[in-house]
Design an enzyme around this catalytic site. Structure first.
Site, PDB file in Angstrom:
ATOM      1  N   ASP A   7       0.855  -1.193   0.000  1.00  0.00           N
ATOM      2  CA  ASP A   7       0.000   0.000   0.000  1.00  0.00           C
ATOM      3  C   ASP A   7       0.889   1.241   0.000  1.00  0.00           C
ATOM      4  O   ASP A   7       2.031   1.203   0.477  1.00  0.00           O
ATOM      5  CB  ASP A   7      -0.920   0.016   1.223  1.00  0.00           C
ATOM      6  N   HIS A 152      -6.076   6.660   7.230  1.00  0.00           N
ATOM      7  CA  HIS A 152      -5.373   5.732   6.350  1.00  0.00           C
ATOM      8  C   HIS A 152      -3.888   5.760   6.702  1.00  0.00           C
ATOM      9  O   HIS A 152      -3.305   6.819   6.921  1.00  0.00           O
ATOM     10  CB  HIS A 152      -5.546   6.149   4.884  1.00  0.00           C
ATOM     11  N   ASP A 157      -2.816  -0.534   6.829  1.00  0.00           N
ATOM     12  CA  ASP A 157      -3.699  -0.988   5.748  1.00  0.00           C
ATOM     13  C   ASP A 157      -3.196  -2.279   5.106  1.00  0.00           C
ATOM     14  O   ASP A 157      -3.998  -3.123   4.693  1.00  0.00           O
ATOM     15  CB  ASP A 157      -3.845   0.107   4.684  1.00  0.00           C
TER      16      ASP A 157
END
Length: 240
Positions: A7, A152, A157
Site C-alpha cells: 500500500d 489511512h 492498511d
C-alpha cells in the site's frame, strides 16, 4: 508462493499532475502465512501535499522534511518485492504512482520486477457485486477488527488487507481449511503494536448439520451411491 501485500500514501490523486508517494509499506506472505518480514518507509515528496489527501492520511510535509527521498529507498524496495506477486487494493492507483517514481529514476516498471499483480478491489467487486468494497467495508464483511484505523496508513492498511485477502481467497487452494496459527500483530496507524480481538469462528448448528446430512443423502440418491462426501461402508469379506 511468495506474495507481498502493498500500500502507498500520496500527496494527491494523480501522478500525471506531479503528485508523489509519501509512504510505502509491504508485508510478506509465503504459502498464505505472514512471515513477519515487512518494509515500511516514509518518503520526502519534495512538493506540497493536497489538503484533501492530508485529511485522509494525516501526514504533514513538516513530518516528512527529514525523511529519505524515493531515490534513497528504491533499491531496498525493489529488492524486497522482486519475484513476488503483489497484492494491492485498487492496484492501478498504487502501480501508477510507483511507476511514475521509477520513471523519474530511469528504472523499469514495477510489473517487470514482480511476479504479477492481484487487485483485491477488482476481486471484491466480482465476489460482491453492487456492494461497498472499500477496505473498511471488507473488514466489516469478513469480521476483521479495524478499530485502530482512524486514518489511512500504509502499514496498518497492508496488515488489514492481508487478513481480507486471506478471507476472500480461503478455499481456493484446498477444500481443507487449516487454521492459521501464525501470529498476527495488530499495527496501529502510529506503527505501534496493539492487542487485537481474536477472529470469530462460527460453527454449524445442529439444525444446519442435519440439513447438510439431508442434502448429502439426496445427492447420494440421485447419483446412485456416487456421493464422494459420504463415508462408504466397508465391503464384507468374501465367503469361503
Amino acid at each position: 508462493m511468495r506474495q507481498i501485500v502493498l500500500d502507498t500514501e500520496t500527496t494527491g490523486l494523480d501522478p500525471r499532475s506531479g503528485h508523489r508517494i509519501i509512504e510505502v509499506a509491504c508485508i510478506e506472505m509465503e504459502n498464505r502465512r505472514l512471515t513477519g518480514r515487512h518494509l515500511h518507509k516514509y518518503v520526502n515528496p519534495q512538493r506540497e501535499i493536497d489538503a484533501g489527501a492530508q485529511a485522509v492520511h494525516g501526514i504533514t510535509l513538516e513530518f516528512l522534511a527529514d525523511k529519505p527521498k524515493f531515490a534513497d529507498i528504491v533499491d531496498e524496495f525493489l529488492e524486497f518485492i522482486s519475484g513476488a506477486e503483489l497484492v494491492i487494493h485498487n492496484a492501478p492507483f498504487d502501480i501508477g504512482f510507483l511507476n511514475a517514481e521509477l520513471r523519474r529514476l530511469d528504472r523499469v516498471p514495477v510489473e517487470t520486477i514482480c511476479n504479477g499483480v492481484t487487485d483485491t478491489l477488482k476481486m471484491a467487486k466480482e465476489l460482491h457485486p453492487g456492494k461497498r468494497n472499500s477496505l473498511d467495508a471488507l473488514c466489516e464483511r469478513y469480521e476483521i477488527d479495524n478499530s485502530t484505523r482512524t486514518l489511512h496508513g500504509a502499514l496498518l492498511d497492508t496488515e488489514l488487507l492481508a487478513d481480507v485477502f486471506l478471507a476472500m481467497t480461503r478455499g481456493q487452494n484446498t477444500l481443507m481449511i487449516e487454521p492459521d496459527t501464525a501470529p498476527r500483530p495488530n499495527i496501529g496507524a502510529d506503527g505501534q503494536v496493539r492487542e487485537r480481538k481474536p477472529l470469530l469462528v462460527r460453527r454449524a448448528t445442529e439444525d444446519e448439520l442435519a440439513e447438510h446430512a439431508k442434502n448429502l443423502a439426496g445427492i447420494d440418491k440421485e447419483s446412485k451411491g456416487a456421493c464422494i462426501w459420504l463415508p462408504k461402508p466397508e465391503a464384507e469379506p468374501a465367503a469361503n
